[in-house]
Design an enzyme around this catalytic site. Structure first.
Site, PDB file in Angstrom:
ATOM      1  CG  HIS A 162      -2.085   0.924   1.104  1.00 31.36           C
ATOM      2  ND1 HIS A 162      -2.217   1.841   0.084  1.00 31.36           N
ATOM      3  CD2 HIS A 162      -3.199   1.065   1.878  1.00 31.36           C
ATOM      4  CE1 HIS A 162      -3.356   2.508   0.242  1.00 31.36           C
ATOM      5  NE2 HIS A 162      -3.962   2.053   1.320  1.00 31.36           N
ATOM      6  CG  HIS A 165      -5.633   5.722  -0.816  1.00 31.60           C
ATOM      7  ND1 HIS A 165      -6.190   4.472  -0.798  1.00 31.60           N
ATOM      8  CD2 HIS A 165      -5.812   6.196  -2.089  1.00 31.60           C
ATOM      9  CE1 HIS A 165      -6.681   4.183  -1.993  1.00 31.60           C
ATOM     10  NE2 HIS A 165      -6.471   5.226  -2.790  1.00 31.60           N
ATOM     11  CE1 TYR A 167      -4.424   5.889   5.681  1.00 29.85           C
ATOM     12  CE2 TYR A 167      -4.745   4.663   3.651  1.00 29.85           C
ATOM     13  CZ  TYR A 167      -5.268   5.321   4.753  1.00 29.85           C
ATOM     14  OH  TYR A 167      -6.630   5.408   4.924  1.00 29.85           O
TER      15      TYR A 167
END
Length: 338
Positions: A162, A165, A167
């Site tokens: 990931h 977004h 993060y």
């Protein structure tokens, strides 16, 4: 009907081009264990015909969770529950991946402190993160590596790192949130270093025949941040260590931008073309005609349906039925599609 044709990614054979993207369910407990809800949620989409299911953002360390109710993979104790989930999904013909995540400054869990590349709040509603030391960065690289090992032991077909977004990995990539002056900040090469180290480390334990996906936000929608041209350069830096890019946008800072059906497809198309790497398109993609346009025009290789699959676990079955597409329906449901 390219939507329902098979797709092979590094030997992983998907029965169709439809992906369920990772979407946080906030339905675990403080320990991050798989619950009954997760079985029902993911297995119902497998029965519903999805080609690839990507399990929600799963915390690689306790203070890397988005919330205290996120699934987690920081301990070997998590493997058994995840393996149970994997086996159930696979038994219905879908392939399954897991998204390995660290929330960085957007962590809202009950842990004592949160971390980020630089000590900058996401907003006044969030805690001030502590700037990571070099030693702590190395420990997080190891945490992703150990999470990948556990994901393999649980039987996942693929992992997704990931990097989107807003993060932690995204925070390192963007100049807006990375103000470091050491080897992890400044130049594009330095800002990409953390991600590259994670990928190289993960590949030491992740089977060579299983694909590695990367989720990115290809546009920060803000001056001084990442845009799709910058993201092309970032992907070029690390593409030897991944097999597919799952292309999203936004999430780094609170900013308004235009949202419309397929608003992120151009970013997926650009990365696919410029970086010569397969992509997943995602973002308000709602129906068969839109999916077919994306696939037939080679704008992406796979298409992720988020909200549509939240509303309808049988999105794929119903799409085939409504458009008179040939499909082998689950035997138990055949009467409903006659």
């Amino acid at each position: 009907m390219k939507s329902l044709t098979s797709y092979n990614l590094k030997g992983l054979e998907l029965k169709n081009r439809i992906v369920m993207p990772p979407m946080c369910m906030y339905s675990s407990d403080e320990n991050g264990m798989v619950k009954d809800f997760h079985e029902v949620h993911y297995v119902s989409r497998a029965i519903g015909g999805v080609g690839l299911i990507i399990v929600e953002a799963t915390g690689v360390v306790p203070n890397g969770r988005i919330s205290s109710n996120d699934l987690s993979i920081w301990s070997d104790e998590h493997i058994l529950g995840l393996k149970f989930l994997v086996d159930k999904v696979k038994s219905h013909g879908s392939k399954i991946a897991i998204q390995l995540a660290h929330a960085g400054r957007k962590c809202t869990s009950n842990d004592e402190y949160i971390v980020a590349p630089s000590a900058i709040r996401f907003s006044e509603e969030y805690r001030l993160p502590r700037e990571l030391t070099i030693d702590e960065i190395k420990e997080l690289v190891l945490a992703f590596k150990e999470a990948a090992r556990r994901a393999d032991e649980a039987g996942f077909d693929s992992i997704e790192i990931h990097g989107a977004h807003g993060y932690l990995i995204h925070e390192f990539l963007s100049p807006i949130t990375n103000k470091r002056t050491d080897e992890y900040g400044g130049s594009l090469e330095n800002r990409t270093r953390f991600l590259k180290e994670i990928l190289v480390s993960v590949k030491e334990v992740w089977p060579r025949e299983k694909p590695i996906l990367l989720r990115v936000s290809a546009d920060d929608y803000a001056e001084g941040g990442i845009n799709k041209e910058e993201m092309v350069k970032i992907i070029d830096e690390i593409k030897d260590n991944i097999d597919m890019v799952h292309v999203s946008t936004g999430g780094l800072i609170s900013v308004k931008f235009d949202i419309f059906p397929g608003y992120q497809v151009l970013h997926a198309e650009t990365i696919r073309r410029e970086c010569n790497i397969p992509t997943i398109a995602v973002g308000l993609i709602n129906g068969y005609d839109q999916i077919e346009e994306i696939l037939y025009n080679n704008r992406a290789d796979l298409v992720a349906i988020g909200r549509g699959l939240l509303r309808d676990p049988h999105f794929v079955l119903n799409m085939a039925y409504e458009n008179r597409l040939p499909l082998e329906y689950p035997q138990q449901y055949e009467r409903g599609y006659m």
